[in-house]
Design a protein around this motif. Structure first.
Motif, PDB file in Angstrom:
ATOM      1  N   SER A  27     137.857  95.866 -11.977  1.00  0.00           N
ATOM      2  CA  SER A  27     137.216  96.630 -10.899  1.00  0.00           C
ATOM      3  C   SER A  27     138.028  97.857 -10.500  1.00  0.00           C
ATOM      4  O   SER A  27     137.467  98.870 -10.088  1.00  0.00           O
ATOM      5  CB  SER A  27     136.987  95.734  -9.680  1.00  0.00           C
ATOM      6  N   THR A  31     136.811 102.134 -10.639  1.00  0.00           N
ATOM      7  CA  THR A  31     136.838 102.714  -9.285  1.00  0.00           C
ATOM      8  C   THR A  31     137.804 103.887  -9.227  1.00  0.00           C
ATOM      9  O   THR A  31     137.500 104.928  -8.622  1.00  0.00           O
ATOM     10  CB  THR A  31     137.252 101.642  -8.255  1.00  0.00           C
ATOM     11  N   TYR A  34     136.241 106.808 -11.018  1.00  0.00           N
ATOM     12  CA  TYR A  34     135.114 107.353 -10.236  1.00  0.00           C
ATOM     13  C   TYR A  34     135.617 108.145  -9.036  1.00  0.00           C
ATOM     14  O   TYR A  34     135.147 109.264  -8.772  1.00  0.00           O
ATOM     15  CB  TYR A  34     134.230 106.198  -9.772  1.00  0.00           C
ATOM     16  N   PRO A 250     131.413  96.232 -11.398  1.00  0.00           N
ATOM     17  CA  PRO A 250     131.983  97.397 -10.708  1.00  0.00           C
ATOM     18  C   PRO A 250     131.165  98.671 -10.907  1.00  0.00           C
ATOM     19  O   PRO A 250     131.035  99.477  -9.978  1.00  0.00           O
ATOM     20  CB  PRO A 250     133.379  97.535 -11.328  1.00  0.00           C
ATOM     21  N   MET A 253     128.281  98.629  -8.522  1.00  0.00           N
ATOM     22  CA  MET A 253     128.649  98.715  -7.111  1.00  0.00           C
ATOM     23  C   MET A 253     129.185 100.085  -6.716  1.00  0.00           C
ATOM     24  O   MET A 253     129.210 100.428  -5.530  1.00  0.00           O
ATOM     25  CB  MET A 253     129.691  97.645  -6.774  1.00  0.00           C
ATOM     26  N   LEU A 254     129.633 100.870  -7.682  1.00  0.00           N
ATOM     27  CA  LEU A 254     130.236 102.170  -7.366  1.00  0.00           C
ATOM     28  C   LEU A 254     129.309 103.052  -6.541  1.00  0.00           C
ATOM     29  O   LEU A 254     129.685 103.571  -5.478  1.00  0.00           O
ATOM     30  CB  LEU A 254     130.632 102.889  -8.659  1.00  0.00           C
ATOM     31  N   CYS A 257     128.551 101.448  -2.963  1.00  0.00           N
ATOM     32  CA  CYS A 257     129.683 101.500  -2.036  1.00  0.00           C
ATOM     33  C   CYS A 257     130.018 102.943  -1.649  1.00  0.00           C
ATOM     34  O   CYS A 257     130.488 103.200  -0.528  1.00  0.00           O
ATOM     35  CB  CYS A 257     130.907 100.846  -2.661  1.00  0.00           C
ATOM     36  N   TRP A 266     136.008 102.630  -2.803  1.00  0.00           N
ATOM     37  CA  TRP A 266     137.105 101.683  -3.013  1.00  0.00           C
ATOM     38  C   TRP A 266     136.718 100.243  -2.655  1.00  0.00           C
ATOM     39  O   TRP A 266     137.367  99.292  -3.090  1.00  0.00           O
ATOM     40  CB  TRP A 266     138.328 102.102  -2.194  1.00  0.00           C
ATOM     41  N   THR A 268     134.365  98.814  -3.834  1.00  0.00           N
ATOM     42  CA  THR A 268     133.909  98.212  -5.090  1.00  0.00           C
ATOM     43  C   THR A 268     134.885  97.144  -5.573  1.00  0.00           C
ATOM     44  O   THR A 268     134.474  96.111  -6.120  1.00  0.00           O
ATOM     45  CB  THR A 268     133.763  99.306  -6.166  1.00  0.00           C
ATOM     46  N   ILE A 269     136.178  97.385  -5.361  1.00  0.00           N
ATOM     47  CA  ILE A 269     137.197  96.451  -5.869  1.00  0.00           C
ATOM     48  C   ILE A 269     137.074  95.072  -5.231  1.00  0.00           C
ATOM     49  O   ILE A 269     136.900  94.072  -5.950  1.00  0.00           O
ATOM     50  CB  ILE A 269     138.611  97.044  -5.676  1.00  0.00           C
ATOM     51  N   SER A 272     133.484  93.430  -5.993  1.00  0.00           N
ATOM     52  CA  SER A 272     133.346  93.020  -7.394  1.00  0.00           C
ATOM     53  C   SER A 272     134.184  91.776  -7.680  1.00  0.00           C
ATOM     54  O   SER A 272     133.759  90.875  -8.413  1.00  0.00           O
ATOM     55  CB  SER A 272     133.780  94.140  -8.333  1.00  0.00           C
TER      56      SER A 272
END
Length: 334
Positions: A27, A31, A34, A250, A253-254, A257, A266, A268-269, A272
């Motif tokens: 994850s 992230t 990104y 991840p 979710m990027l 989030c 962040w 996402t970490i 995930s």
């Protein structure tokens, strides 16, 4: 078998910690790319991830249900062995018609000891390792073994059989591949000899032979579970689907989030990691349940059950010098 109310969270997290490390890495990397390198194209729609997640959830539930069924069938089999053993003991005590009291006690004790030897041989056979079993090959299972001991791995069958068999019988049995099978055969031979001497009524002889058949049946069912693994094709797709899901999570979710603000990506970490940990833990729990005789902490406690049978049978014979019951170690009973 864990006999506590539940596994403690810190124990469970330690058992699954390697998955947590991998989930963090899987994850963190997308992230970072990104958010820091502005690789916005890494964010993907939720639709493909939802489809993969649905398939992973279905196959994980399917596996865990079937592995639980394997464990419960094993427990049912050994529950039957407990009941049949008690019945065998009272029939041996009450139905073998030998007028000489000392001789009768000797015969009774011989047959009960031989039955305990059968239990001992069977549990040793069931604790032997197979290629598909996980308790010795997976590092997280190997680490967990500090919490309990498997007596069949730390003792010798030849020594364990000494109190129950004559030297001649022990030598003959140990020379065979399937020792438990040969011990039931010895029981049958002695019953036939007693019947031929008219020390065992024909009807009682038939009933005791039926019990021996039940023991063979229970042994065969246990061996089927031991020697036939949870189908590898289903175990494989369960593993592949879950790994694919945690890899894609991840990226899905990027974008979601990032909508929460400048630094929202962040999140996402942790999100995930939480979702991925749920699925990987389901896989790991199912894997640790699929082989109920392998020597893991979730095994059927056949060592303890064998000792319980031994105590019951000796008490039926009127013995007072009884072995102690097997105690749990760190809430794990083997």
């Amino acid at each position: 078998m864990n006999i506590g109310s539940h596994y403690k969270l810190n124990v469970f997290l330690r058992w699954t910690r390697k998955n947590i490390y991998w989930l963090f890495a899987l994850s963190f990397v997308p992230t970072f790319l990104y958010q820091v390198l502005d690789w916005k194209w890494l964010a993907i729609p939720w639709v493909p991830i939802t489809l993969v997640g649905t398939a992973a959830a279905f196959i994980a539930g399917f596996k865990n249900t079937l592995t639980y069924n394997r464990m419960w069938e094993a427990r049912t089999i050994w529950g039957g062995i407990v009941n049949s053993s008690r019945t065998f003991a009272i029939m041996v005590r009450d139905m073998i018609q030998i007028t000489d009291t000392a001789e009768a006690k000797t015969v009774h004790r011989e047959m009960i000891n031989r039955h305990i030897a059968w239990l001992t041989s069977l549990r040793f056979q069931l604790r032997e390792s197979r290629n598909w079993e996980n308790v010795k090959t997976k590092s997280y299972n190997h680490e967990f073994r500090v919490h309990y001991k498997v007596s069949e791995w730390e003792s010798d069958l030849s020594e364990e059989l000494k109190p129950y068999l004559t030297e001649q019988e022990r030598t003959a049995v140990l020379a065979k591949k399937n020792r438990a099978t040969q011990l039931i055969a010895l029981q049958s031979a002695q019953l036939k000899a007693l019947h031929d001497k008219q020390q065992l009524d024909t009807l009682y002889h038939i009933e005791l032979q039926h019990l021996l058949r039940d023991f063979y049946d229970s042994q065969g069912k246990s061996e089927r579970i031991k020697n036939f693994p949870y189908p590898r094709q289903f175990a494989s797709i369960n593993l592949f689907f879950i790994r694919l899901l945690v890899l894609l999570l991840p990226f899905g979710m990027l974008g979601e989030c990032a909508k929460l603000g400048t630094y929202g990506a962040w999140l996402t970490i942790p999100f995930s990691m939480i979702v991925g940990w749920i699925f990987t833990s389901l896989e790991q729990v199912g894997e640790s349940t699929e082989n109920p005789f392998e020597g893991g902490p979730n095994d059927i406690p056949i060592t303890s059950m064998s000792r319980t049978i031994e105590i019951d049978l000796l008490e039926i014979l009127g013995e007072t010098d009884l072995p102690p019951a097997i105690a749990a170690e760190n809430d794990i009973l083997m």
